[in-house]
Design a protein around this motif. Structure first.
Motif, short mmCIF file in Angstrom:
data_model
loop_
_atom_site.label_atom_id
_atom_site.label_comp_id
_atom_site.label_asym_id
_atom_site.label_seq_id
_atom_site.Cartn_x
_atom_site.Cartn_y
_atom_site.Cartn_z
N PRO A 19 0.81 -1.23 0.00
CA PRO A 19 0.00 0.00 0.00
C PRO A 19 0.84 1.28 0.00
CG PRO A 19 -0.88 -1.57 1.57
CD PRO A 19 0.44 -2.12 1.10
N ASN A 20 2.09 1.22 0.50
CA ASN A 20 2.93 2.41 0.63
C ASN A 20 3.97 2.58 -0.47
OD1 ASN A 20 1.54 2.71 3.01
ND2 ASN A 20 3.35 2.94 4.29
N TRP A 21 4.35 1.49 -1.12
CA TRP A 21 5.41 1.56 -2.11
C TRP A 21 5.35 0.38 -3.07
CZ3 TRP A 21 8.34 -2.79 -1.56
CH2 TRP A 21 8.41 -3.36 -0.27
N ARG A 22 6.07 0.55 -4.19
CA ARG A 22 6.22 -0.50 -5.19
C ARG A 22 7.70 -0.58 -5.53
NH1 ARG A 22 3.46 -0.44 -11.22
NH2 ARG A 22 4.08 -2.57 -11.81
N SER A 23 8.25 -1.80 -5.56
CA SER A 23 9.67 -1.99 -5.81
C SER A 23 9.86 -3.03 -6.91
CB SER A 23 10.38 -2.44 -4.54
OG SER A 23 11.76 -2.57 -4.77
N LYS A 24 10.56 -2.62 -7.96
CA LYS A 24 10.91 -3.53 -9.05
C LYS A 24 12.37 -3.92 -8.86
CE LYS A 24 7.63 -1.33 -12.14
NZ LYS A 24 7.45 -0.65 -13.44
N ARG A 25 12.60 -5.22 -8.65
CA ARG A 25 13.93 -5.74 -8.35
C ARG A 25 14.64 -6.05 -9.67
NH1 ARG A 25 11.95 -7.47 -3.28
NH2 ARG A 25 11.74 -5.61 -2.07
N GLU A 39 14.20 -0.38 -8.49
CA GLU A 39 13.52 0.89 -8.71
C GLU A 39 12.33 0.86 -7.77
OE1 GLU A 39 11.81 3.28 -12.45
OE2 GLU A 39 10.50 1.67 -11.75
N THR A 40 12.30 1.81 -6.84
CA THR A 40 11.23 1.84 -5.84
C THR A 40 10.50 3.17 -5.92
OG1 THR A 40 12.47 0.36 -4.37
CG2 THR A 40 10.71 1.68 -3.37
N THR A 41 9.17 3.08 -5.97
CA THR A 41 8.32 4.27 -5.93
C THR A 41 7.60 4.27 -4.59
OG1 THR A 41 8.02 4.24 -8.33
CG2 THR A 41 6.42 5.50 -7.03
N LEU A 42 7.80 5.35 -3.83
CA LEU A 42 7.12 5.53 -2.55
C LEU A 42 5.97 6.49 -2.79
CD1 LEU A 42 10.55 5.82 -1.58
CD2 LEU A 42 9.24 4.73 0.22
N TYR A 43 4.80 6.16 -2.26
CA TYR A 43 3.59 6.91 -2.57
C TYR A 43 3.42 8.13 -1.66
CZ TYR A 43 2.69 2.65 -5.19
OH TYR A 43 2.79 1.58 -6.04
N ALA A 44 2.95 9.22 -2.28
CA ALA A 44 2.74 10.50 -1.59
C ALA A 44 1.85 10.30 -0.36
CB ALA A 44 2.09 11.50 -2.54
N GLY A 45 2.23 10.98 0.73
CA GLY A 45 1.42 10.98 1.94
C GLY A 45 1.61 9.78 2.84
N THR A 46 2.46 8.83 2.46
CA THR A 46 2.69 7.66 3.31
C THR A 46 3.83 7.95 4.29
OG1 THR A 46 4.23 6.64 1.72
CG2 THR A 46 1.89 6.05 1.55
N VAL A 47 3.89 7.16 5.35
CA VAL A 47 4.98 7.21 6.32
C VAL A 47 5.58 5.82 6.34
CG1 VAL A 47 5.59 7.57 8.73
CG2 VAL A 47 3.82 9.00 7.68
N ASN A 48 6.90 5.76 6.09
CA ASN A 48 7.58 4.47 5.89
C ASN A 48 8.77 4.37 6.83
OD1 ASN A 48 6.25 3.60 3.15
ND2 ASN A 48 6.70 5.78 2.99
N ASP A 49 8.71 3.42 7.77
CA ASP A 49 9.81 3.18 8.69
C ASP A 49 10.63 1.99 8.20
OD1 ASP A 49 9.51 5.07 10.97
OD2 ASP A 49 7.51 4.17 11.03
N PHE A 50 11.93 2.22 8.01
CA PHE A 50 12.83 1.18 7.54
C PHE A 50 14.08 1.16 8.43
CE2 PHE A 50 10.86 2.68 3.47
CZ PHE A 50 10.13 1.54 3.19
N TRP A 51 14.66 -0.02 8.51
CA TRP A 51 15.91 -0.17 9.24
C TRP A 51 16.62 -1.39 8.67
CZ3 TRP A 51 16.36 -2.46 14.77
CH2 TRP A 51 17.67 -2.38 15.22
N TYR A 52 17.56 -1.15 7.79
CA TYR A 52 18.28 -2.25 7.16
C TYR A 52 19.46 -2.64 8.03
CZ TYR A 52 15.11 -1.26 3.44
OH TYR A 52 13.95 -1.06 2.71
N ALA A 53 19.16 -3.37 9.10
CA ALA A 53 20.17 -3.77 10.07
C ALA A 53 21.18 -4.75 9.48
CB ALA A 53 19.49 -4.40 11.30
N ASN A 54 20.80 -5.42 8.39
CA ASN A 54 21.66 -6.44 7.78
C ASN A 54 22.20 -6.04 6.41
OD1 ASN A 54 21.18 -8.41 9.91
ND2 ASN A 54 19.10 -8.47 9.09
N HIS A 55 21.88 -4.86 5.94
CA HIS A 55 22.26 -4.42 4.60
C HIS A 55 22.72 -2.96 4.64
CE1 HIS A 55 19.34 -7.66 3.98
NE2 HIS A 55 20.00 -7.91 2.87
N ILE A 56 23.57 -2.60 3.70
CA ILE A 56 23.89 -1.21 3.42
C ILE A 56 23.05 -0.84 2.20
CG2 ILE A 56 25.68 0.41 2.67
CD1 ILE A 56 26.08 -0.61 5.54
#
Length: 129
Positions: A19-25, A39-56
Motif C-alpha cells: 500500500p505504501n510503495w512498489r519496488s521492481k527488483r 527501482e522503488t516508488t514511494l507513494y505520496a502521503g505515506t509514512v515508511n519506517d525502515f531499518w536495514y540492520a543487515n544491509h547497506i
C-alpha cells in the motif's frame, strides 16, 4: 551481460507492491554480482519506517520530493531529484514522500527478492540457495 528494462518486470515476481510503495527488483542476489538494484516508488502521503540492520543501502532520488528522518538523531533531510542518501551505518530511518518519489536503490549484500520487512522495518539476511 544482463540487459533489462524496468518495464519488463511489471507484474512479475520481481515487482513487489504494498500500500505504501512498489519496488521492481532489477538485479538480485541470484545474478551473483554482489549487490542488488531496485527501482522503488514511494507513494505520496505515506509514512515508511525502515531499518536495514543487515544491509547497506544507497538511494538516489529520480523523481518527486519528500523527507528523510534519521530516527536515531531526529535530523530531517529534504529529498528531491538528484538527492542521494547512504545508510552506511544501518541507520533506522523514516521516509515521508510529499509527492510520489521514484528512487533507484542499491543493496549490499544483495537481496534475494524473498525478503519481507519485519515489524521494525528490517529485512532478514537471506542467502541465495
Amino acid at each position: 551481460m544482463i540487459v533489462r528494462n524496468v518495464h519488463e518486470l511489471d507484474d512479475t515476481e520481481r515487482d513487489i507492491k504494498t500500500p505504501n510503495w512498489r519496488s521492481k527488483r532489477i538485479v538480485l542476489a541470484k545474478e551473483g554480482v554482489g549487490f542488488s538494484v531496485h527501482e522503488t516508488t514511494l507513494y505520496a502521503g505515506t509514512v515508511n519506517d525502515f531499518w536495514y540492520a543487515n544491509h547497506i543501502e544507497a538511494v538516489f532520488v529520480v523523481e518527486g520530493e519528500g523527507e528523510l528522518v534519521d530516527k536515531g538523531t531526529g535530523e530531517t533531510h529534504l529529498l528531491r531529484p538528484g538527492s542521494l542518501y547512504l545508510l552506511n551505518e544501518h541507520d533506522h530511518h523514516q521516509l515521508r514522500p510529499k509527492t510520489d518519489m521514484r528512487t533507484v536503490c542499491v543493496f549490499n549484500p544483495p537481496v534475494t527478492g524473498r525478503e519481507v520487512h519485519d515489524e521494525n522495518g528490517v529485512y532478514p539476511l537471506l542467502r541465495e540457495a
